[in-house]
Enzyme design. Structure first.
Site, PDB file in Angstrom:
ATOM      1  N   GLY A  54      38.163  49.108  43.451  1.00 27.42           N
ATOM      2  CA  GLY A  54      36.761  48.973  41.909  1.00 27.42           C
ATOM      3  C   GLY A  54      36.208  48.068  41.783  1.00 27.42           C
ATOM      4  CD  GLU A  64      42.591  44.156  39.667  1.00 25.31           C
ATOM      5  OE1 GLU A  64      41.253  44.920  39.116  1.00 25.31           O
ATOM      6  OE2 GLU A  64      42.921  43.646  40.085  1.00 25.31           O
ATOM      7  CG  ASP A  65      39.125  48.217  38.924  1.00 23.72           C
ATOM      8  OD1 ASP A  65      39.943  46.790  39.136  1.00 23.72           O
ATOM      9  OD2 ASP A  65      39.076  48.834  39.342  1.00 23.72           O
ATOM     10  N   GLY A  69      48.701  45.029  34.781  1.00 23.60           N
ATOM     11  CA  GLY A  69      48.967  43.414  34.853  1.00 23.60           C
ATOM     12  C   GLY A  69      49.982  43.414  36.216  1.00 23.60           C
ATOM     13  CB  THR A 115      47.801  45.453  39.932  1.00 28.69           C
ATOM     14  OG1 THR A 115      48.299  46.709  40.718  1.00 28.69           O
ATOM     15  CG2 THR A 115      46.837  44.842  42.195  1.00 28.69           C
ATOM     16  CE  LYS A 145      43.373  51.914  30.569  1.00 25.86           C
ATOM     17  NZ  LYS A 145      44.124  52.923  31.866  1.00 25.86           N
ATOM     18  CG  PHE A 167      42.184  57.633  34.242  1.00 26.94           C
ATOM     19  CD1 PHE A 167      42.991  56.781  34.689  1.00 26.94           C
ATOM     20  CD2 PHE A 167      41.266  58.289  34.892  1.00 26.94           C
ATOM     21  CE1 PHE A 167      42.815  56.072  35.898  1.00 26.94           C
ATOM     22  CE2 PHE A 167      41.198  57.628  35.866  1.00 26.94           C
ATOM     23  CZ  PHE A 167      42.037  56.793  37.055  1.00 26.94           C
ATOM     24  CG  ASP A 218      39.380  55.854  42.072  1.00 24.64           C
ATOM     25  OD1 ASP A 218      39.940  55.096  41.216  1.00 24.64           O
ATOM     26  OD2 ASP A 218      40.083  56.948  42.636  1.00 24.64           O
TER      27      ASP A 218
HETATM   28  P1  5GP Z   1      48.047  47.754  36.726  1.00 28.29           P
HETATM   29  O1  5GP Z   1      48.506  47.410  38.203  1.00 28.29           O
HETATM   30  O2  5GP Z   1      47.302  46.613  35.989  1.00 28.29           O
HETATM   31  O3  5GP Z   1      48.942  48.678  36.438  1.00 28.29           O
HETATM   32  O4  5GP Z   1      46.713  48.416  37.556  1.00 28.29           O
HETATM   33  C1  5GP Z   1      45.440  48.124  37.967  1.00 28.29           C
HETATM   34  C2  5GP Z   1      44.885  49.234  38.906  1.00 28.29           C
HETATM   35  O5  5GP Z   1      45.348  50.269  38.519  1.00 28.29           O
HETATM   36  C3  5GP Z   1      43.425  48.910  38.769  1.00 28.29           C
HETATM   37  O6  5GP Z   1      43.189  47.878  39.701  1.00 28.29           O
HETATM   38  C4  5GP Z   1      42.664  50.083  38.579  1.00 28.29           C
HETATM   39  O7  5GP Z   1      42.710  50.897  40.098  1.00 28.29           O
HETATM   40  C5  5GP Z   1      43.735  50.928  38.328  1.00 28.29           C
HETATM   41  N1  5GP Z   1      44.224  52.569  37.027  1.00 28.29           N
HETATM   42  C6  5GP Z   1      44.472  51.717  35.477  1.00 28.29           C
HETATM   43  N2  5GP Z   1      43.760  51.843  35.120  1.00 28.29           N
HETATM   44  C7  5GP Z   1      42.663  52.834  35.217  1.00 28.29           C
HETATM   45  C8  5GP Z   1      41.720  54.072  34.305  1.00 28.29           C
HETATM   46  O8  5GP Z   1      41.644  53.687  32.953  1.00 28.29           O
HETATM   47  N3  5GP Z   1      40.834  53.745  35.333  1.00 28.29           N
HETATM   48  C9  5GP Z   1      40.849  53.936  36.493  1.00 28.29           C
HETATM   49  N4  5GP Z   1      39.843  54.411  37.628  1.00 28.29           N
HETATM   50  N5  5GP Z   1      41.754  52.510  37.621  1.00 28.29           N
HETATM   51  C10 5GP Z   1      42.433  52.098  37.099  1.00 28.29           C
END
Ligand code: 5GP
Length: 188
Positions: free
Chosen positions: A48, A103-104, A109, A111, A135, A156, A163
């Site tokens: 991402g 990070e994208d 949080g 990951t 977010k 989302f 993606d």
């Molecule tokens: P976390 O561990 O912070 O919940 O998730 C991080 C990962 O979830 C991001 O690197 C991404 O791959 C995916 N992700 C979380 N929210 C979104 C979103 O709104 N759109 C997309 N495309 N991926 C997301």
């Protein structure tokens, strides 16, 4: 409202707005790491962040190297579970280096928390986190974001590397794919 594969996509951030913000982030990183005297490495989290990384690195006016790390998070298509593993590791050691993780998006949080802990065990000089999107309403853990592009609501998003089922990464803007409208009942 834009049309994507017959679905409606509402633009949140235009390509121009993203470019302005990425340039600002590049200036902040340049300022913070100028004269630090150690290697700077930008670590992109696949897949991402690769488009963000490629634009960001060209806005950092310092010698640096690039590396990538692959992470798999066990969840469904749109939600991460927090159970994470490294699927493709860095190509070079980061010991003694200043690391900026790129990070994208930071959603729960979980990951980023796992990744930062993992990288810290490798004895870098420092580890900072740069995220294009955050977010905060979905946070399950507090991860300090040192460089942040935009704070967004709980929607989302796709585009600019992000993606949905591996698609839409090539959109030059960031948008929200609207759920399809329910079809009209027969005879309505
Ligand atoms: P976390 O561990 O912070 O919940 O998730 C991080 C990962 O979830 C991001 O690197 C991404 O791959 C995916 N992700 C979380 N929210 C979104 C979103 O709104 N759109 C997309 N495309 N991926 C997301």
């Amino acid at each position: 409202m834009l049309e994507l594969d017959g679905k409606r996509c509402r633009e949140l951030y235009s390509a121009a707005k993203i470019a302005d913000r990425v340039a600002e982030l590049g200036r902040e990183i340049t300022r913070d790491f100028s004269g630090r005297g150690r290697d700077l490495v930008l670590v992109g989290v696949m897949k991402g962040s690769v488009i963000f990384l490629s634009d960001l690195c060209r806005q950092v006016n310092l010698p640096l190297t690039l590396d990538l790390i692959g992470i798999a998070s066990y969840g469904d298509e749109t939600r991460s579970s927090g159970v994470v593993k490294v699927t493709a590791d860095l190509s070079h050691p980061i010991e003694g280096k200043h690391v900026v993780v790129v990070e994208d998006i930071i959603d729960t949080g979980l990951t980023a928390e796992y990744l930062l802990e993992n990288l810290r065990t490798r004895n870098p000089a420092s580890v900072k986190l740069c995220a294009l999107l955050h977010k905060p309403s979905r946070a399950k853990t507090e991860v300090p974001i040192d460089y942040l592009g935009f704070t967004i609501p709980d929607e989302f998003v796709v585009g600019y590397g992000l993606d949905h089922a591996q698609r839409y990464r090539n959109l030059p803007y960031i948008g929200v794919v609207e759920p399809s409208a329910p079809s009209e009942p027969d005879g309505a």
